[in-house]
Design a protein around this motif. Structure first.
Motif, PDB file in Angstrom:
ATOM      1  N   PRO A  11       0.812  -1.225   0.000  1.00 56.24           N
ATOM      2  CA  PRO A  11       0.000   0.000   0.000  1.00 56.24           C
ATOM      3  C   PRO A  11       0.847   1.277   0.000  1.00 56.24           C
ATOM      4  CG  PRO A  11      -0.761  -1.556   1.668  1.00 56.24           C
ATOM      5  CD  PRO A  11       0.555  -2.069   1.171  1.00 56.24           C
ATOM      6  N   PHE A  12       0.374   2.265  -0.696  1.00 57.03           N
ATOM      7  CA  PHE A  12       0.952   3.622  -0.679  1.00 57.03           C
ATOM      8  C   PHE A  12       2.411   3.656  -1.129  1.00 57.03           C
ATOM      9  CE2 PHE A  12      -1.848   3.043   3.128  1.00 57.03           C
ATOM     10  CZ  PHE A  12      -2.975   3.644   2.599  1.00 57.03           C
ATOM     11  N   PHE A  13       2.781   2.771  -2.042  1.00 56.22           N
ATOM     12  CA  PHE A  13       4.176   2.706  -2.485  1.00 56.22           C
ATOM     13  C   PHE A  13       4.216   2.307  -3.947  1.00 56.22           C
ATOM     14  CE2 PHE A  13       8.311   0.283  -2.710  1.00 56.22           C
ATOM     15  CZ  PHE A  13       9.132   1.392  -2.582  1.00 56.22           C
ATOM     16  N   SER A  14       4.945   3.065  -4.743  1.00 56.81           N
ATOM     17  CA  SER A  14       5.031   2.785  -6.169  1.00 56.81           C
ATOM     18  C   SER A  14       6.418   2.320  -6.595  1.00 56.81           C
ATOM     19  CB  SER A  14       4.651   4.039  -6.979  1.00 56.81           C
ATOM     20  OG  SER A  14       5.528   5.116  -6.662  1.00 56.81           O
ATOM     21  N   GLY A  15       7.304   2.083  -5.615  1.00 60.18           N
ATOM     22  CA  GLY A  15       8.662   1.668  -5.926  1.00 60.18           C
ATOM     23  C   GLY A  15       8.792   0.169  -6.128  1.00 60.18           C
ATOM     24  N   THR A  16      10.026  -0.287  -6.159  1.00 59.51           N
ATOM     25  CA  THR A  16      10.318  -1.701  -6.417  1.00 59.51           C
ATOM     26  C   THR A  16       9.944  -2.569  -5.225  1.00 59.51           C
ATOM     27  OG1 THR A  16      12.143  -1.114  -7.878  1.00 59.51           O
ATOM     28  CG2 THR A  16      12.147  -3.352  -6.974  1.00 59.51           C
ATOM     29  N   VAL A  17       9.210  -3.648  -5.508  1.00 59.18           N
ATOM     30  CA  VAL A  17       8.791  -4.619  -4.491  1.00 59.18           C
ATOM     31  C   VAL A  17       9.108  -6.008  -5.012  1.00 59.18           C
ATOM     32  CG1 VAL A  17       6.837  -5.598  -3.213  1.00 59.18           C
ATOM     33  CG2 VAL A  17       6.915  -3.128  -3.685  1.00 59.18           C
ATOM     34  N   PHE A  18       9.623  -6.882  -4.154  1.00 62.63           N
ATOM     35  CA  PHE A  18       9.785  -8.275  -4.570  1.00 62.63           C
ATOM     36  C   PHE A  18       9.373  -9.221  -3.451  1.00 62.63           C
ATOM     37  CE2 PHE A  18      13.973  -6.573  -3.459  1.00 62.63           C
ATOM     38  CZ  PHE A  18      14.451  -7.465  -2.513  1.00 62.63           C
ATOM     39  N   THR A  19       9.051 -10.435  -3.862  1.00 62.18           N
ATOM     40  CA  THR A  19       8.517 -11.442  -2.950  1.00 62.18           C
ATOM     41  C   THR A  19       9.641 -12.148  -2.202  1.00 62.18           C
ATOM     42  OG1 THR A  19       6.649 -11.793  -4.444  1.00 62.18           O
ATOM     43  CG2 THR A  19       7.052 -13.496  -2.801  1.00 62.18           C
ATOM     44  N   VAL A  20       9.420 -12.386  -0.902  1.00 61.83           N
ATOM     45  CA  VAL A  20      10.400 -13.044  -0.044  1.00 61.83           C
ATOM     46  C   VAL A  20       9.855 -14.412   0.358  1.00 61.83           C
ATOM     47  CG1 VAL A  20      11.712 -12.911   2.102  1.00 61.83           C
ATOM     48  CG2 VAL A  20      11.144 -10.816   0.850  1.00 61.83           C
ATOM     49  N   TYR A  21      10.501 -15.459  -0.139  1.00 65.25           N
ATOM     50  CA  TYR A  21      10.120 -16.825   0.221  1.00 65.25           C
ATOM     51  C   TYR A  21      11.115 -17.361   1.250  1.00 65.25           C
ATOM     52  CZ  TYR A  21       7.436 -16.811  -4.206  1.00 65.25           C
ATOM     53  OH  TYR A  21       6.568 -16.531  -5.240  1.00 65.25           O
ATOM     54  N   ASN A  22      10.761 -17.302   2.523  1.00 64.54           N
ATOM     55  CA  ASN A  22      11.582 -17.916   3.568  1.00 64.54           C
ATOM     56  C   ASN A  22      11.033 -19.302   3.856  1.00 64.54           C
ATOM     57  OD1 ASN A  22      13.279 -15.656   4.091  1.00 64.54           O
ATOM     58  ND2 ASN A  22      11.643 -14.711   5.292  1.00 64.54           N
ATOM     59  N   ASP A  23      11.910 -20.308   3.864  1.00 65.67           N
ATOM     60  CA  ASP A  23      11.420 -21.643   4.181  1.00 65.67           C
ATOM     61  C   ASP A  23      12.410 -22.396   5.063  1.00 65.67           C
ATOM     62  OD1 ASP A  23       9.390 -23.535   4.171  1.00 65.67           O
ATOM     63  OD2 ASP A  23       9.130 -23.424   2.002  1.00 65.67           O
ATOM     64  N   CYS A  24      11.941 -23.494   5.633  1.00 67.67           N
ATOM     65  CA  CYS A  24      12.719 -24.224   6.624  1.00 67.67           C
ATOM     66  C   CYS A  24      12.057 -25.583   6.869  1.00 67.67           C
ATOM     67  CB  CYS A  24      12.772 -23.444   7.939  1.00 67.67           C
ATOM     68  SG  CYS A  24      11.136 -23.060   8.644  1.00 67.67           S
ATOM     69  N   ARG A  25      12.619 -26.321   7.812  1.00 68.84           N
ATOM     70  CA  ARG A  25      12.018 -27.559   8.300  1.00 68.84           C
ATOM     71  C   ARG A  25      11.681 -27.388   9.768  1.00 68.84           C
ATOM     72  NH1 ARG A  25      10.482 -31.282   4.334  1.00 68.84           N
ATOM     73  NH2 ARG A  25      11.824 -30.868   2.551  1.00 68.84           N
ATOM     74  N   ARG A  26      10.520 -27.844  10.156  1.00 68.66           N
ATOM     75  CA  ARG A  26      10.086 -27.701  11.545  1.00 68.66           C
ATOM     76  C   ARG A  26      10.727 -28.756  12.444  1.00 68.66           C
ATOM     77  NH1 ARG A  26       4.718 -27.025   9.266  1.00 68.66           N
ATOM     78  NH2 ARG A  26       4.159 -24.826   9.226  1.00 68.66           N
ATOM     79  N   ASP A  27      11.243 -28.310  13.564  1.00 70.69           N
ATOM     80  CA  ASP A  27      11.733 -29.156  14.667  1.00 70.69           C
ATOM     81  C   ASP A  27      13.054 -29.869  14.374  1.00 70.69           C
ATOM     82  OD1 ASP A  27       9.486 -28.453  16.237  1.00 70.69           O
ATOM     83  OD2 ASP A  27       8.301 -29.977  15.217  1.00 70.69           O
ATOM     84  N   THR A  28      13.162 -30.522  13.210  1.00 68.78           N
ATOM     85  CA  THR A  28      14.401 -31.221  12.857  1.00 68.78           C
ATOM     86  C   THR A  28      14.656 -31.064  11.362  1.00 68.78           C
ATOM     87  OG1 THR A  28      13.409 -33.359  12.260  1.00 68.78           O
ATOM     88  CG2 THR A  28      13.875 -32.991  14.611  1.00 68.78           C
ATOM     89  N   LYS A  29      15.829 -31.490  10.914  1.00 73.71           N
ATOM     90  CA  LYS A  29      16.154 -31.438   9.485  1.00 73.71           C
ATOM     91  C   LYS A  29      15.236 -32.328   8.658  1.00 73.71           C
ATOM     92  CE  LYS A  29      20.449 -31.900   8.404  1.00 73.71           C
ATOM     93  NZ  LYS A  29      21.843 -32.403   8.419  1.00 73.71           N
ATOM     94  N   ASP A  30      14.639 -33.336   9.284  1.00 76.47           N
ATOM     95  CA  ASP A  30      13.734 -34.244   8.583  1.00 76.47           C
ATOM     96  C   ASP A  30      12.268 -33.912   8.842  1.00 76.47           C
ATOM     97  OD1 ASP A  30      15.909 -35.780   7.580  1.00 76.47           O
ATOM     98  OD2 ASP A  30      16.074 -36.770   9.533  1.00 76.47           O
TER      99      ASP A  30
END
Length: 234
Positions: A53-72
């Motif tokens: 909102p209220f912004f006409s400049g450059t915007v990009f999507t941030v995909y943060n991901d991970c594994r819950r609790d353990t690597k598996d």
């Protein structure tokens, strides 16, 4: 004061997925989710340009991901699922608020205006503007003094607190020791403390379900070098 990366190339920064090697705990990444952490930035969300909102400049999507609790454990967000539906805070939107300082980004849920976003500064990225193998990102100017420099707090307890955050990224999930050492030395050179960092184990991680951009820049270089070797063998 911490200075951000000079001559910052945002196109190169967005080019491929980043894998977190070390980071501090923050309000939206709790210890239980610090497994196989990766971040991918894209100009669009499934073809739709980012918007806040209220912004006409450059915007990009941030995909943060991970594994819950353990690597598996189960994937945190499963962006690759065709049935994935965005929520208020997933994915996030990054904004280039001042085009003259593109390394001083800010990040927040896409529906929030810039005034409610948090600083996300690229303090270092290298080795060169056309080839980023590592990056050091900090949540604005550090305010906590430690024996080896200054950093941001690691005491944030909810996503609305944006003052916490320090990340060490590499393009390779399991990078060379040299690349990791260079990122750390650049952080230290800028007075950033390493004392509160936690190591993220990326060995043998599965990124199924993540939004992943392949490190194609490197693959092009490898192909070029392979062709050169074949020419010499002819």
């Amino acid at each position: 004061e911490v200075q951000v990366q000079e001559n910052f190339n945002i196109t190169e920064y967005l080019r491929a997925t980043w894998y977190v090697q070390k980071q501090q705990v923050n309000g939206y990444q709790r210890p239980s989710s610090l497994n196989c952490v990766a971040a991918t930035y894209n100009e669009t969300f499934r073809g739709t340009p980012g918007w806040v909102p209220f912004f006409s400049g450059t915007v990009f999507t941030v995909y943060n991901d991970c594994r819950r609790d353990t690597k598996d454990g189960p994937v945190c967000n499963d962006f690759a699922d065709p049935n994935f539906k965005p929520s208020f805070a997933i994915p996030l939107c990054a904004r280039v608020r001042d085009p003259s300082q593109p390394a001083k980004l800010s990040v927040a849920p896409c529906l929030l205006p810039n005034i409610l976003s948090g600083d996300y500064w690229v303090a270092a990225a290298g080795p060169s503007p056309d080839n980023y193998e590592y990056a050091v990102v900090i949540a604005g100017q550090p305010s906590v003094k430690r024996s080896d420099g200054c950093t941001t707090p690691d005491t944030c307890t909810n996503p609305s607190q944006f003052s916490c955050g320090l990340w060490f990224f590499t393009r390779e999930a399991v990078p060379s020791k040299e690349v990791q050492a260079k990122a750390e030395s650049e952080a230290q050179r800028k007075g950033i403390s390493l004392e509160l960092l936690r190591t993220i184990d990326q060995q043998d991680c599965s990124y199924e379900g993540y939004e992943i951009k392949p490190n194609t820049h490197e693959r092009v270089q490898e192909k070029f070098e392979s062709l050169k070797e074949e020419e010499f063998q002819v």
